[in-house]
Design an enzyme around this catalytic site. Structure first.
Site, PDB file in Angstrom:
ATOM      1  N   LEU A  22      28.712 -17.554  -2.853  1.00 44.67           N
ATOM      2  CA  LEU A  22      29.956 -16.768  -2.739  1.00 44.67           C
ATOM      3  C   LEU A  22      29.979 -15.651  -3.780  1.00 44.67           C
ATOM      4  O   LEU A  22      29.212 -15.666  -4.740  1.00 44.67           O
ATOM      5  CB  LEU A  22      31.186 -17.662  -3.016  1.00 44.67           C
ATOM      6  CG  LEU A  22      31.502 -18.828  -2.091  1.00 44.67           C
ATOM      7  CD1 LEU A  22      32.778 -19.524  -2.581  1.00 44.67           C
ATOM      8  CD2 LEU A  22      31.671 -18.363  -0.653  1.00 44.67           C
ATOM      9  N   ILE A  27      36.430  -8.702 -10.597  1.00 36.54           N
ATOM     10  CA  ILE A  27      35.750  -8.418  -9.346  1.00 36.54           C
ATOM     11  C   ILE A  27      36.429  -9.266  -8.274  1.00 36.54           C
ATOM     12  O   ILE A  27      36.677 -10.467  -8.510  1.00 36.54           O
ATOM     13  CB  ILE A  27      34.242  -8.803  -9.443  1.00 36.54           C
ATOM     14  CG1 ILE A  27      33.580  -8.128 -10.657  1.00 36.54           C
ATOM     15  CG2 ILE A  27      33.523  -8.461  -8.142  1.00 36.54           C
ATOM     16  CD1 ILE A  27      33.576  -6.618 -10.655  1.00 36.54           C
ATOM     17  N   LYS A  51      32.131 -17.668 -22.263  1.00 36.56           N
ATOM     18  CA  LYS A  51      31.497 -16.375 -21.986  1.00 36.56           C
ATOM     19  C   LYS A  51      31.029 -15.690 -23.271  1.00 36.56           C
ATOM     20  O   LYS A  51      30.057 -14.928 -23.266  1.00 36.56           O
ATOM     21  CB  LYS A  51      32.439 -15.483 -21.181  1.00 36.56           C
ATOM     22  CG  LYS A  51      32.695 -16.032 -19.767  1.00 36.56           C
ATOM     23  CD  LYS A  51      31.404 -16.161 -18.966  1.00 36.56           C
ATOM     24  CE  LYS A  51      31.616 -16.653 -17.558  1.00 36.56           C
ATOM     25  NZ  LYS A  51      30.363 -16.766 -16.786  1.00 36.56           N
ATOM     26  N   TYR A 103      37.264 -20.720 -20.948  1.00 40.75           N
ATOM     27  CA  TYR A 103      36.446 -19.698 -20.283  1.00 40.75           C
ATOM     28  C   TYR A 103      36.024 -18.620 -21.283  1.00 40.75           C
ATOM     29  O   TYR A 103      34.855 -18.233 -21.348  1.00 40.75           O
ATOM     30  CB  TYR A 103      37.243 -19.091 -19.129  1.00 40.75           C
ATOM     31  CG  TYR A 103      36.482 -18.078 -18.301  1.00 40.75           C
ATOM     32  CD1 TYR A 103      35.655 -18.479 -17.262  1.00 40.75           C
ATOM     33  CD2 TYR A 103      36.609 -16.701 -18.549  1.00 40.75           C
ATOM     34  CE1 TYR A 103      34.965 -17.551 -16.480  1.00 40.75           C
ATOM     35  CE2 TYR A 103      35.926 -15.766 -17.771  1.00 40.75           C
ATOM     36  CZ  TYR A 103      35.108 -16.199 -16.744  1.00 40.75           C
ATOM     37  OH  TYR A 103      34.426 -15.272 -15.983  1.00 40.75           O
ATOM     38  N   LEU A 136      36.778 -16.669  -6.865  1.00 39.73           N
ATOM     39  CA  LEU A 136      37.159 -17.140  -8.202  1.00 39.73           C
ATOM     40  C   LEU A 136      38.423 -16.450  -8.677  1.00 39.73           C
ATOM     41  O   LEU A 136      39.352 -17.089  -9.196  1.00 39.73           O
ATOM     42  CB  LEU A 136      36.003 -16.890  -9.188  1.00 39.73           C
ATOM     43  CG  LEU A 136      36.218 -17.308 -10.648  1.00 39.73           C
ATOM     44  CD1 LEU A 136      34.912 -17.864 -11.230  1.00 39.73           C
ATOM     45  CD2 LEU A 136      36.686 -16.139 -11.503  1.00 39.73           C
TER      46      LEU A 136
END
Ligand code: NAP
Length: 251
Positions: free
Chosen positions: A16, A184, A155, A151, A188
């Protein structure tokens, strides 16, 4: 048409979103693409459509990572690049409300997944005489925001892991770079908005406004950057942060 002709490339989380576009663009440019994901139906359909092959792979499972990486080499005889793309957003709560389990799950996929995949790809990249590791971090590996604390931590880790591995493996001609997407439009991000209690259209407009170019990106915007880092066009690029974010981090 042939920017990565003949290269064998494994993409994680390839069914995906950004991973899917990456598989499509790599195949379009001549790579043999190992599509891997936890989503079997979507991954198999994509692999068939682009002339690649699919493996079910949960990147947080080291034994499965080793088996799949070795299987890809058994099938195509070599490995030239790995795109560590699989990632999850995880719990969207302030730090003091996050459980240890919620914290650990994000690190298991986003950080340990990159570690496991790199660890088991490197011997094959060395055997091929060099290669490319592309780690998908985020703008949230560079700047922060008052949300999804596990998160952000994950990252940031991926950003510095990439530089460490760039130094460790430079003598082996293995290049390691990180990619830092802005928002984007993928499943998600849609899930992230839903979890935040926002309507899709309203949420998208809010995200659009955070980018100086006036809109969120699309998966191909990132996929083309990854094609560049896999290709020999980037043969002098290692330890770099490729920021593709519509200007988000300029502010
Ligand atoms: P996505 O739409 O959710 O696609 C990610 C794919 O990875 C999904 O198929 C997902 O399956 C799969 N996956 C989840 N956990 C996995 C695991 N343990 N092992 C293997 N595959 C797994 O995500 P995306 O937006 O394309 O994001 C791809 C990468 O870009 C992530 O690392 C993300 O953090 C990063 N990124 C995205 C954005 C953005 O705005 N979209 C911005 C910056 C960075 P399920 O659907 O079952 O979870």
């Amino acid at each position: 048409m042939n920017r990565v002709h003949g290269k064998v490339v494994l993409v994680t989380g390839g069914a995906l979103g950004i991973g899917r576009a990456t598989c499509e663009r790599l195949a379009q440019e001549g790579a043999k693409v190992a599509v891997t994901d936890v989503l079997v139906r979507e991954g198999m359909d994509l692999a068939e459509a682009i002339g690649g092959s699919f493996w079910r792979l949960d990147v947080s499972d080291e034994a499965e990572v080793k088996r799949v990486v070795d299987d890809v080499v058994a099938r195509w005889g070599r490995l030239d690049a790995i795109v560590n793309n699989a990632g999850i957003a995880g719990a969207n709560k302030p730090t003091h409300e996050i459980t240890e389990e919620e914290w650990d799950r994000v690190q298991a996929v986003n950080v340990k997944g990159v570690f496991f995949c790199t660890k088991h790809a490197v011997p094959w990249l060395k055997a091929a005489g060099g290669g490319s590791v592309v780690n998908v971090s985020s703008i949230y590996g560079i700047v922060s925001a008052p949300d999804i604390p596990p998160y952000h931590a994950s990252k940031g880790a991926v950003r510095t892991m990439s530089k460490t591995d760039a130094l460790i493996y430079a003598p082996d001609k293995i290049r390691v770079n990180s990619v830092h997407p802005g928002f984007i439009w993928t499943p998600l991000v849609e899930g992230f908005l839903t979890e935040a209690g926002l309507e899709t259209d309203e949420g998208r407009k809010g995200l659009d406004a955070r980018h100086p170019l006036g809109h969120v990106g699309e998966p191909d915007d990132i996929a083309w950057g990854i094609v560049y880092l896999v290709s020999d066009e980037s043969k002098f690029v290692t330890g770099a942060e490729l920021v593709i974010d519509g200007g988000y981090t300029c502010r």
